[in-house]
Design a protein around this motif. Structure first.
Motif, PDB file in Angstrom:
ATOM      1  N   TRP A   1     -13.156   3.381  59.726  1.00 46.22           N
ATOM      2  CA  TRP A   1     -14.771   3.684  59.294  1.00 46.22           C
ATOM      3  C   TRP A   1     -15.575   3.793  60.621  1.00 46.22           C
ATOM      4  CZ3 TRP A   1     -17.816   3.172  54.401  1.00 46.22           C
ATOM      5  CH2 TRP A   1     -17.204   3.235  53.218  1.00 46.22           C
ATOM      6  N   ARG A   2     -16.504   4.900  60.651  1.00 45.80           N
ATOM      7  CA  ARG A   2     -17.493   4.697  61.670  1.00 45.80           C
ATOM      8  C   ARG A   2     -18.787   3.839  61.024  1.00 45.80           C
ATOM      9  NH1 ARG A   2     -13.978   9.311  62.341  1.00 45.80           N
ATOM     10  NH2 ARG A   2     -14.016   9.991  64.471  1.00 45.80           N
ATOM     11  N   LEU A   3     -19.427   3.148  62.174  1.00 48.26           N
ATOM     12  CA  LEU A   3     -20.476   2.432  61.892  1.00 48.26           C
ATOM     13  C   LEU A   3     -21.689   2.581  63.013  1.00 48.26           C
ATOM     14  CD1 LEU A   3     -22.105   0.551  60.336  1.00 48.26           C
ATOM     15  CD2 LEU A   3     -21.052  -1.373  61.541  1.00 48.26           C
ATOM     16  N   GLY A   4     -22.861   3.023  62.718  1.00 43.72           N
ATOM     17  CA  GLY A   4     -23.920   3.306  63.562  1.00 43.72           C
ATOM     18  C   GLY A   4     -25.329   2.879  63.467  1.00 43.72           C
ATOM     19  N   ILE A   5     -25.894   2.750  64.425  1.00 44.95           N
ATOM     20  CA  ILE A   5     -27.509   2.211  64.284  1.00 44.95           C
ATOM     21  C   ILE A   5     -28.400   3.630  64.172  1.00 44.95           C
ATOM     22  CG2 ILE A   5     -29.398   1.007  65.333  1.00 44.95           C
ATOM     23  CD1 ILE A   5     -27.116  -0.522  66.707  1.00 44.95           C
ATOM     24  N   VAL A   6     -29.231   3.574  63.157  1.00 45.88           N
ATOM     25  CA  VAL A   6     -29.897   4.837  62.973  1.00 45.88           C
ATOM     26  C   VAL A   6     -31.353   4.306  62.561  1.00 45.88           C
ATOM     27  CG1 VAL A   6     -27.936   6.085  62.008  1.00 45.88           C
ATOM     28  CG2 VAL A   6     -29.521   4.763  60.364  1.00 45.88           C
TER      29      VAL A   6
ATOM     30  N   TRP B   1     -14.646  -1.720  50.085  1.00 42.19           N
ATOM     31  CA  TRP B   1     -14.699  -0.448  50.979  1.00 42.19           C
ATOM     32  C   TRP B   1     -13.844   0.469  50.296  1.00 42.19           C
ATOM     33  CZ3 TRP B   1     -18.739  -0.906  53.985  1.00 42.19           C
ATOM     34  CH2 TRP B   1     -19.226  -2.063  54.609  1.00 42.19           C
ATOM     35  N   ASP B   2     -12.522   0.357  49.995  1.00 42.39           N
ATOM     36  CA  ASP B   2     -11.809   1.201  49.484  1.00 42.39           C
ATOM     37  C   ASP B   2     -12.417   2.156  48.227  1.00 42.39           C
ATOM     38  OD1 ASP B   2     -11.547  -0.992  47.700  1.00 42.39           O
ATOM     39  OD2 ASP B   2      -9.479  -0.438  46.845  1.00 42.39           O
ATOM     40  N   ARG B   3     -13.482   1.637  47.640  1.00 46.84           N
ATOM     41  CA  ARG B   3     -13.940   2.365  46.639  1.00 46.84           C
ATOM     42  C   ARG B   3     -15.321   3.184  47.205  1.00 46.84           C
ATOM     43  NH1 ARG B   3     -11.882   1.119  41.322  1.00 46.84           N
ATOM     44  NH2 ARG B   3      -9.729   0.248  41.692  1.00 46.84           N
ATOM     45  N   LEU B   4     -15.717   3.122  48.310  1.00 46.56           N
ATOM     46  CA  LEU B   4     -16.870   3.463  48.765  1.00 46.56           C
ATOM     47  C   LEU B   4     -16.811   4.443  49.826  1.00 46.56           C
ATOM     48  CD1 LEU B   4     -18.753   0.155  49.153  1.00 46.56           C
ATOM     49  CD2 LEU B   4     -19.045   1.696  47.242  1.00 46.56           C
ATOM     50  N   ASP B   5     -17.547   5.297  50.206  1.00 42.53           N
ATOM     51  CA  ASP B   5     -17.476   6.323  51.285  1.00 42.53           C
ATOM     52  C   ASP B   5     -18.805   6.309  52.321  1.00 42.53           C
ATOM     53  OD1 ASP B   5     -15.032   7.963  50.318  1.00 42.53           O
ATOM     54  OD2 ASP B   5     -16.464   8.065  48.583  1.00 42.53           O
ATOM     55  N   VAL B   6     -19.870   5.780  51.733  1.00 47.77           N
ATOM     56  CA  VAL B   6     -21.025   5.793  52.785  1.00 47.77           C
ATOM     57  C   VAL B   6     -21.849   4.491  52.256  1.00 47.77           C
ATOM     58  CG1 VAL B   6     -23.270   6.664  53.272  1.00 47.77           C
ATOM     59  CG2 VAL B   6     -21.372   8.264  52.724  1.00 47.77           C
ATOM     60  N   VAL B   7     -21.932   3.694  53.159  1.00 45.72           N
ATOM     61  CA  VAL B   7     -22.880   2.311  52.765  1.00 45.72           C
ATOM     62  C   VAL B   7     -23.731   2.430  53.848  1.00 45.72           C
ATOM     63  CG1 VAL B   7     -22.519  -0.164  52.704  1.00 45.72           C
ATOM     64  CG2 VAL B   7     -20.500   1.231  51.905  1.00 45.72           C
TER      65      VAL B   7
ATOM     66  N   GLY C   1     -16.004  -7.079  57.641  1.00 42.02           N
ATOM     67  CA  GLY C   1     -14.605  -6.551  56.999  1.00 42.02           C
ATOM     68  C   GLY C   1     -14.579  -5.101  57.028  1.00 42.02           C
ATOM     69  N   LEU C   2     -15.027  -4.272  57.858  1.00 49.68           N
ATOM     70  CA  LEU C   2     -15.205  -2.862  57.703  1.00 49.68           C
ATOM     71  C   LEU C   2     -13.932  -2.356  58.258  1.00 49.68           C
ATOM     72  CD1 LEU C   2     -17.458  -0.721  56.836  1.00 49.68           C
ATOM     73  CD2 LEU C   2     -17.683  -0.362  59.543  1.00 49.68           C
TER      74      LEU C   2
ATOM     75  N   ALA D   1     -22.575   3.407  57.605  1.00 51.18           N
ATOM     76  CA  ALA D   1     -21.199   3.116  57.637  1.00 51.18           C
ATOM     77  C   ALA D   1     -20.616   4.436  56.838  1.00 51.18           C
ATOM     78  CB  ALA D   1     -20.851   1.910  56.747  1.00 51.18           C
ATOM     79  N   LEU D   2     -19.604   5.127  57.496  1.00 58.08           N
ATOM     80  CA  LEU D   2     -18.955   6.214  56.834  1.00 58.08           C
ATOM     81  C   LEU D   2     -17.510   6.158  56.822  1.00 58.08           C
ATOM     82  CD1 LEU D   2     -20.896   9.091  58.994  1.00 58.08           C
ATOM     83  CD2 LEU D   2     -21.571   8.319  56.968  1.00 58.08           C
ATOM     84  N   SER D   3     -16.987   6.606  55.802  1.00 50.18           N
ATOM     85  CA  SER D   3     -15.501   6.376  55.518  1.00 50.18           C
ATOM     86  C   SER D   3     -14.867   7.736  56.153  1.00 50.18           C
ATOM     87  CB  SER D   3     -14.969   6.208  53.946  1.00 50.18           C
ATOM     88  OG  SER D   3     -15.473   7.618  53.624  1.00 50.18           O
TER      89      SER D   3
END
Length: 394
Positions: free
Chosen positions: A68-73, A182-188, A63-64, A206-208
């Motif tokens: 938000w951006r989401l990447g594989i690192v 998610w609304d309380r987070l910035d990087v996960v 439910g991102l 994951a980046l807000s």
């Protein structure tokens, strides 16, 4: 309550209780990997589409938020957390929560490597720091769930909605098993090898929008290795969030990650994953109420992890042992369980107090948790006899 040393009658179907890499999904076999894009460039159209599919399916299940951006690192969850800290930290002082080994590691990096103004809010294994003492004018680095302590934050209410700093959350043993606000987070961050039982070495970042804004406005005072770079020419490297990985991923692991994600979707998505993990914790809690041999390392029921379930040994004979002998006895219990083939990799983390640790994430069947618990009592009583202490004499 005394126990005899006879073997329990039921064995777990799957004895794999490691806290990472974790058990594969029920029914998994090598046949799940037959569609892997082996021998192909990860930049080719088909393999790149598979990488993007991992991102898209992960976004949907968790439910991102769309923005938000989401990447594989690279580098598993550790790589993702380090990437976040090295690229985002610097403009503000930092608060780091340390209530298990990984939080302690992030605190050491902030202090000794990045050398930033910081505070460490710490607590011993089994407890949380004072969440009310966090200063949200600062950037804050914390684990949502302590993999090595079995302690999790109960919710996101302690995170200021109007925070000035960034909330940087290591969620490696929480993602896909716990609801993240998610609304309380910035990087996960998380890895493939935990709740969905994927293979190691791949991380997710994951980046807000607030985190992206920081990336674009802040230039770190230190050199950045290539594998940490998320910005080029003053612009976000958008390809990272579309399947264009910084380094070469294993397409075999990618196929396995897709299999785990499809399984999660098939059983009902995030609510079903959370329910399976919580059922495993509940099974352990029922047993704890009946056994004199063990208790939860996490003292507060509201903070007990449903994935990394850490146990302290409370048998009266164990308490009478010297500290160094307690550690030896705990290892003997874990070794005996492994020798019997009923619980593999169930020893407590090396820096944690002597005890055991059972992974209870969604890929673990509750029936296997219920089957292994009598074996933990049997092993405690058997090891007591080895140390010339007979539980029946208590």
């Amino acid at each position: 309550m005394a126990h005899d040393a006879t073997h329990p009658s039921v064995r777990p179907h799957n004895p794999r209780f490691s806290s990472g890499p974790c058990a594969k999904r029920p029914g998994w076999s090598l046949a799940a990997l037959e569609g892997a894009a082996l021998g192909r460039s990860h930049r080719a159209k088909g393999p790149k589409a598979k990488l993007a599919e991992v991102i898209d399916r992960s976004r949907a299940i968790l439910g991102l938020p769309a923005e938000w951006r989401l990447g594989i690192v690279p580098g598993s969850d550790t790589g993702a957390v380090e990437m976040a800290m090295w690229t985002l930290l610097g403009p503000r002082p930092v608060d780091v929560l340390a209530f298990e080994s990984f939080g302690e590691g992030w605190a050491a990096d902030v202090a000794k490597q990045l050398k930033l103004e910081h505070r460490v809010l710490s607590a011993p294994y089994g407890r949380l720091p004072d969440l009310g003492a966090v200063d949200w004018s600062r950037d804050v680095v914390f684990t949502w769930n302590g993999t090595t302590s079995g302690v999790r934050v109960p919710n996101g209410d302690w995170i200021a909605p109007d925070r000035q700093g960034l909330a940087i959350c290591d969620a490696t043993s929480a993602a896909f098993a716990m609801a993240l606000p998610w609304d309380r987070l910035d990087v996960v961050t998380w890895s493939w090898q935990k709740v969905l039982g994927g293979e190691a070495a791949h991380g997710m970042l994951a980046l807000s929008p607030r985190a992206v804004e920081r990336l674009l406005s802040h230039k770190p005072a230190w050199p950045l290795p290539k594998v940490f770079r998320l910005v080029s020419g003053g612009k976000l490297i958008e390809g990272i969030f579309k399947g264009e990985t910084i380094n070469t991923p294993s397409m075999l692991c990618v196929e396995d990650a897709l299999d785990g994600l499809r399984w999660a979707e098939a059983i009902g998505g995030l609510p079903a994953l959370i329910a399976r993990a919580e059922a495993n914790l509940a099974a352990v809690a029922r047993w704890i109420d009946a056994t004199p041999n063990y208790t939860f390392l996490a003292e507060d029921p509201a903070t007990r992890s449903c994935t990394s379930i850490c146990l302290s040994i409370t048998a009266p004979w164990f308490a009478r042992l010297p500290a160094e002998t307690q550690a030896e006895a705990a290892k003997a219990i874990a070794s005996l369980l492994e020798k019997e083939g009923v619980a593999l990799d169930a020893g407590g983390y090396r820096d944690a107090p002597p005890g055991l640790r059972l992974w209870g994430g969604a890929t673990v069947e509750t029936a296997d948790i219920e089957a292994v618990l009598p074996w933990l009592d049997w092993a405690a009583d058997t090891v007591a006899a080895r140390f010339a202490i007979v539980p029946a004499a208590e």
